[in-house]
Enzyme design. Structure first.
Site, short mmCIF file in Angstrom:
data_model
loop_
_atom_site.label_atom_id
_atom_site.label_comp_id
_atom_site.label_asym_id
_atom_site.label_seq_id
_atom_site.Cartn_x
_atom_site.Cartn_y
_atom_site.Cartn_z
N CYS A 118 0.89 -1.16 0.00
CA CYS A 118 0.00 0.00 0.00
C CYS A 118 0.93 1.21 0.00
CB CYS A 118 -0.91 0.01 1.22
SG CYS A 118 -1.90 1.52 1.32
N CYS A 121 -0.50 4.33 2.22
CA CYS A 121 -0.60 4.24 3.68
C CYS A 121 -0.24 2.83 4.11
CB CYS A 121 -1.98 4.68 4.19
SG CYS A 121 -3.37 4.06 3.24
N SER A 122 -1.22 2.02 4.51
CA SER A 122 -0.88 0.71 5.03
C SER A 122 -2.04 -0.26 4.87
CB SER A 122 -0.53 0.84 6.51
OG SER A 122 -1.65 1.39 7.20
N CYS A 123 -2.85 -0.08 3.83
CA CYS A 123 -3.99 -0.96 3.64
C CYS A 123 -3.51 -2.41 3.50
CB CYS A 123 -4.78 -0.55 2.40
SG CYS A 123 -5.48 1.11 2.57
#
Lengths: 213, 105
Positions: A118, A121-123
């Protein structure tokens, strides 16, 4: 409720607090976290019980559930087809709650190796696989994977042959991915449980392939 | 213009493979966000949360730890939406801090 009320009944975490098991000293942001949680409970945005159940749900998730799905897909082509169509619905068939955010499974083949990131961000499919590893959220991984995936994979000890295409899937808030790894050779006699034992978190992220010793 | 969170394709050093176990505090932050964004409440969206993290600015984005960014962003959104006030938050933080200090003594 006022801020002086007793928390014996509705404090959602073990009470008294055990700061010594926390990571390092208490910080203002840790204090703010509990303050925000308490205010939201006071205002009945959610209940202490909701908080407790959510913490339990977080702890109950691990890559083992994804691994069970992968093993089932290897043994049942019809299930695999349904999983590639809709992971969340396929999970439900196995009484696994994969959450409401759609997850797309992408299949590794002898010609294509897939890996997820991702960049913004950090999906991550955390409602299925649990919380992501730190490196998944790191600047180095997020920056470099899309440009030099083979070099990044090498840092994980994974060498993808030149004639295999590497595809990088960039997750979003609306769509997350997981990798359906290839079933290793020589596993024809293994049952579903044994097969699931071969499937690691990292091969469902795509930074490793299943390696049988 | 590329903003600081939009790092796909940029140069960076090697990936540090170190991992840590999530602390109870970090899980609490995750739980708060799940409850607020979940389909029962939908008080925030995940895009809104990400936007609020990006609005922390390049300094805070890189200096704060992952869940520090999360709680900072979610608190800002709750204040913006009027769900909680700065005064309430200040008072509650004092109370939490006092209780923790008491528990440590």
């Amino acid at each position: 409720m006022s801020e002086t009320h007793s928390h014996d009944d509705d404090w959602p975490y073990p009470h008294p607090q055990q700061p010594d098991i926390e990571d390092g000293p208490l910080t203002d942001l840790m204090i703010m976290t509990d303050a925000v949680a308490e205010l939201l409970i006071d205002k009945e945005v959610f209940s202490a019980d909701d908080m407790r159940r959510t913490l339990e749900a977080i702890d109950s998730k691990s890559p083992a559930e994804g691994a069970r799905m992968v093993a089932h897909a290897w043994l049942d082509p019809d299930f695999k087809a349904r999983m590639l169509e809709d992971v969340n619905a396929a999970a439900e068939e196995m009484s696994i709650d994969a959450g409401t955010i759609p997850i797309l499974a992408v299949e590794n083949t002898k010609d294509i190796h897939n890996v997820i990131v991702c960049t913004l961000c950090s999906c991550y499919p955390k409602y299925l696989l649990g919380l992501p590893p730190d490196w998944y959220k790191s600047r180095a991984y997020r920056s470099r994977l899309v440009r030099e995936p083979r070099a990044v994979l090498k840092e994980f000890g994974t060498e993808i042959p030149d004639d295999v295409e590497v595809r990088v899937h960039d997750s979003t808030a609306e769509l997350r991915y997981m990798i359906l790894p290839m079933r290793p050779k020589g596993t024809e006699d293994m049952d579903e449980e044994a097969l699931a034992g071969l499937v690691t978190r990292d091969c469902m992220i795509g930074v490793t392939v299943i390696d049988r010793d | 213009m590329r903003r600081h969170h939009d790092m796909g394709g940029l140069d960076a050093g090697p990936v540090d493979p170190a991992e840590h176990d999530y602390t109870p505090w970090e899980k609490r932050v995750d739980a708060i966000v799940r409850l607020l964004a979940g389909k029962e409440r939908r008080l925030i969206t995940l895009d809104e949360h990400r936007r609020a993290m990006e609005d922390l600015g390049p300094g805070a984005y890189d200096e704060l730890s992952y869940y520090e960014r999360w709680i900072s962003a979610i608190t800002n959104i709750l204040i913006e939406k009027g769900v909680i006030s700065v005064e309430e938050l200040g008072g509650k933080m004092e109370a939490v801090k006092a209780r923790w200090q008491e528990a440590r003594e």
